[in-house]
Design a protein around this motif. Sequence first.
Motif, PDB file in Angstrom:
ATOM      1  N   GLU A  83       2.968  13.810  -9.987  1.00  0.00           N
ATOM      2  CA  GLU A  83       4.037  14.787 -10.206  1.00  0.00           C
ATOM      3  C   GLU A  83       4.485  14.783 -11.668  1.00  0.00           C
ATOM      4  OE1 GLU A  83       6.717  17.750  -9.752  1.00  0.00           O
ATOM      5  OE2 GLU A  83       5.177  17.143  -8.310  1.00  0.00           O
ATOM      6  N   MET A  84       4.605  13.605 -12.263  1.00  0.00           N
ATOM      7  CA  MET A  84       5.016  13.521 -13.674  1.00  0.00           C
ATOM      8  C   MET A  84       3.964  14.133 -14.591  1.00  0.00           C
ATOM      9  SD  MET A  84       6.729   9.784 -14.004  1.00  0.00           S
ATOM     10  CE  MET A  84       8.148   9.316 -13.059  1.00  0.00           C
ATOM     11  N   THR A 105       3.187   5.828  -3.001  1.00  0.00           N
ATOM     12  CA  THR A 105       4.373   6.522  -3.512  1.00  0.00           C
ATOM     13  C   THR A 105       4.308   6.629  -5.030  1.00  0.00           C
ATOM     14  OG1 THR A 105       5.707   5.730  -1.653  1.00  0.00           O
ATOM     15  CG2 THR A 105       6.897   6.443  -3.620  1.00  0.00           C
ATOM     16  N   LEU A 106       3.962   5.525  -5.690  1.00  0.00           N
ATOM     17  CA  LEU A 106       3.888   5.540  -7.153  1.00  0.00           C
ATOM     18  C   LEU A 106       2.790   6.475  -7.649  1.00  0.00           C
ATOM     19  CD1 LEU A 106       4.443   1.738  -7.813  1.00  0.00           C
ATOM     20  CD2 LEU A 106       6.026   3.603  -8.335  1.00  0.00           C
ATOM     21  N   ARG A 107       1.667   6.533  -6.944  1.00  0.00           N
ATOM     22  CA  ARG A 107       0.596   7.459  -7.342  1.00  0.00           C
ATOM     23  C   ARG A 107       1.080   8.906  -7.249  1.00  0.00           C
ATOM     24  NH1 ARG A 107      -4.503   4.453  -4.426  1.00  0.00           N
ATOM     25  NH2 ARG A 107      -4.968   3.033  -6.153  1.00  0.00           N
ATOM     26  N   GLU A 110       0.842  -1.204   0.000  1.00  0.00           N
ATOM     27  CA  GLU A 110       0.000   0.000   0.000  1.00  0.00           C
ATOM     28  C   GLU A 110       0.874   1.249   0.000  1.00  0.00           C
ATOM     29  OE1 GLU A 110      -2.498  -0.643   3.437  1.00  0.00           O
ATOM     30  OE2 GLU A 110      -4.104  -1.502   2.207  1.00  0.00           O
ATOM     31  N   GLU A 111       1.961   1.223   0.786  1.00  0.00           N
ATOM     32  CA  GLU A 111       2.870   2.370   0.814  1.00  0.00           C
ATOM     33  C   GLU A 111       3.520   2.565  -0.555  1.00  0.00           C
ATOM     34  OE1 GLU A 111       5.518   1.441   4.044  1.00  0.00           O
ATOM     35  OE2 GLU A 111       4.035   1.957   5.567  1.00  0.00           O
TER      36      GLU A 111
END
Length: 82
Positions: free
Chosen positions: A68-69, A61-63, A56-57
């Motif tokens: 941001e991208m 982080t990927l989301r 989940e962490e």
Amino acid sequence: DMIAQLTAEKEAEIKHKDFCVDEFNTNQLQTEKKEREKQDLIAKIEDLEMSIKTLEEAINTLRSEIAEMQVQLKRAGEDREK
């Protein structure tokens, strides 16, 4: 006659006691085995819960990185239009 009857009762009681002792021992072994299985399953659940938390962490982080991208892509597109 009475002695024979008492002897027969004594033998029956001994057989019954032996049966009860065997059943008790079998039950105790099964209980210990199930308790070990239970502890193993509890440990497995804890491991899986830790894996879920870690994943989940990582997802969060990927989301954030994706968001941001996307912002950077939008800015780069806007900069090219200028």
